[in-house]
Enzyme design. Structure first.
Site, PDB file in Angstrom:
ATOM      1  N   SER A   1       5.240  -0.020   4.527  1.00  0.00           N
ATOM      2  CA  SER A   1       5.378   0.034   3.069  1.00  0.00           C
ATOM      3  C   SER A   1       5.907   1.388   2.588  1.00  0.00           C
ATOM      4  CB  SER A   1       4.044  -0.316   2.406  1.00  0.00           C
ATOM      5  OG  SER A   1       2.986   0.291   3.083  1.00  0.00           O
TER       6      SER A   1
ATOM      7  N   GLU B   1      -4.911  -9.975   3.659  1.00  0.00           N
ATOM      8  CA  GLU B   1      -4.245 -10.972   4.513  1.00  0.00           C
ATOM      9  C   GLU B   1      -5.284 -11.826   5.246  1.00  0.00           C
ATOM     10  OE1 GLU B   1      -1.184  -9.547   7.258  1.00  0.00           O
ATOM     11  OE2 GLU B   1      -1.646 -11.238   8.579  1.00  0.00           O
TER      12      GLU B   1
ATOM     13  N   HIS C   1       0.830  -1.198   0.000  1.00  0.00           N
ATOM     14  CA  HIS C   1       0.000   0.000   0.000  1.00  0.00           C
ATOM     15  C   HIS C   1       0.871   1.259   0.000  1.00  0.00           C
ATOM     16  CE1 HIS C   1      -3.216  -2.797   1.729  1.00  0.00           C
ATOM     17  NE2 HIS C   1      -3.449  -2.594   0.457  1.00  0.00           N
TER      18      HIS C   1
HETATM   19  S1  SF4 Z   1       6.845  -8.736   8.268  1.00  0.00           S
HETATM   20 FE1  SF4 Z   1       5.650  -7.224   7.066  1.00  0.00          FE
HETATM   21  S2  SF4 Z   1       4.692  -8.420   5.429  1.00  0.00           S
HETATM   22 FE2  SF4 Z   1       5.403  -9.857   6.980  1.00  0.00          FE
HETATM   23  S3  SF4 Z   1       3.660 -10.179   8.299  1.00  0.00           S
HETATM   24 FE3  SF4 Z   1       4.834  -8.511   9.210  1.00  0.00          FE
HETATM   25  S4  SF4 Z   1       3.944  -6.644   8.365  1.00  0.00           S
HETATM   26 FE4  SF4 Z   1       3.222  -8.336   7.085  1.00  0.00          FE
END
Ligand code: SF4
Length: 281
Positions: free
Chosen positions: A262, A124, A40
């Protein structure tokens, strides 16, 4: 004015890995598609598009196509449909998300009803629910617990979307425990998220102003901002340096800066440089 950058600011390991896989796949394959955005963040999405990966809303038939699975993962049904259409798969699902899939499937196998604490519409969560043979229950906040259904459950397990606010999760789990005698709780909030949340509980107390950087559609940035703002009202959520206002820093001796999972480092650096430029040294 002193600027303090959070140690956990910016890309988490899962996002870094997904972006690396995306660029490698774009370099080795011709027709690479992705269901939705890689992360995102508009800048990152633009770069991925420039590298040649196309975003699609639904799978299309065709020869020599490849699908890049994003860090959030996908449901088994979508994976099966992709394979049936002959797509090559490049899987960038974060290993920590895969761990949640595994726990949910194992517990379902053992006869536990699966409860997911997370945002119902988030990819997710849909990916986790989509690994199961039966139905799962998704709870996104304390006020939306379906008690009528919960009271009928004898055995249940709880897994958590990796970026949820741990404090809210614990409140929901404690409410569930009062109604389900055999409740197994798996705290699957990932380590990078926990580190971010620990820092964001401390930094607003130590800094006069807090700047949180990330896209407006980034759920984890939103959570960082909400926690920060609940502790220090001089917390501001910006997407880039263009959102920064000089008057926010009036009389401030220090400013804390953090960024969602992100947000690229160069955006954070640009924001910090700009703050330095508009505030007295
Ligand atoms: S490391 Fe990043 S992509 Fe992996 S579960 Fe955690 S927040 Fe999500």
């Amino acid at each position: 004015m002193r600027i303090n950058l959070a140690k956990s600011a910016g890309f988490c390991s899962g996002v870094k890995r997904a972006i690396d896989i995306a660029f490698r796949t774009a370099a080795s394959e011709k027709n690479v598609y992705m269901l939705g955005d890689i992360v995102h963040n508009e800048d990152v999405v633009r770069q991925i598009r420039k590298a040649g990966i196309k975003k699609i809303k639904r799978l299309l038939p065709g020869k020599n196509r490849a699908l890049l699975i994003r860090a959030h993962g996908i449901s088994l049904n979508t994976l099966r449909a992709t394979l049936k259409l002959g797509y090559k798969i490049f899987d960038a699902t974060c290993p920590m998300v895969k761990e949640i899939h595994q726990i949910a499937c194992d517990m379902e196998e053992k006869g536990y009803h699966v409860i997911v604490i997370g945002d119902k519409k988030h990819d997710e969560v849909q990916g986790i629910v989509g690994q199961l043979k039966g139905e799962a229950t998704v709870i996104d906040n304390l006020d939306s617990i379906p008690f009528k259904k919960i009271k009928c459950l004898k055995k249940a397990c709880v897994v958590v979307q990796s970026t949820q606010n741990l404090e809210n999760v614990l409140k929901i789990v404690s409410a569930l425990k009062q109604h389900i005698s055999d409740l197994k709780f798996f705290n699957t909030v990932c380590k990078p998220t926990r580190l971010k949340q620990e820092e964001i509980k401390r930094m607003p107390l130590e800094n006069d102003v807090m700047i949180i950087i990330g896209s407006k559609n980034s759920a984890n940035t939103k959570r960082l901002y909400e926690i920060s703002h609940s502790i220090n009202k001089r917390s501001f959520w910006v997407t880039s340096k263009k959102d920064i206002r000089r008057y926010w820093f009036k009389g401030a001796k220090n400013a804390g800066v953090t960024a969602g999972a992100s947000t690229p480092n160069y955006t954070t650096q640009e924001v910090m440089d700009y703050i330095k430029q508009i505030t007295p040294a």
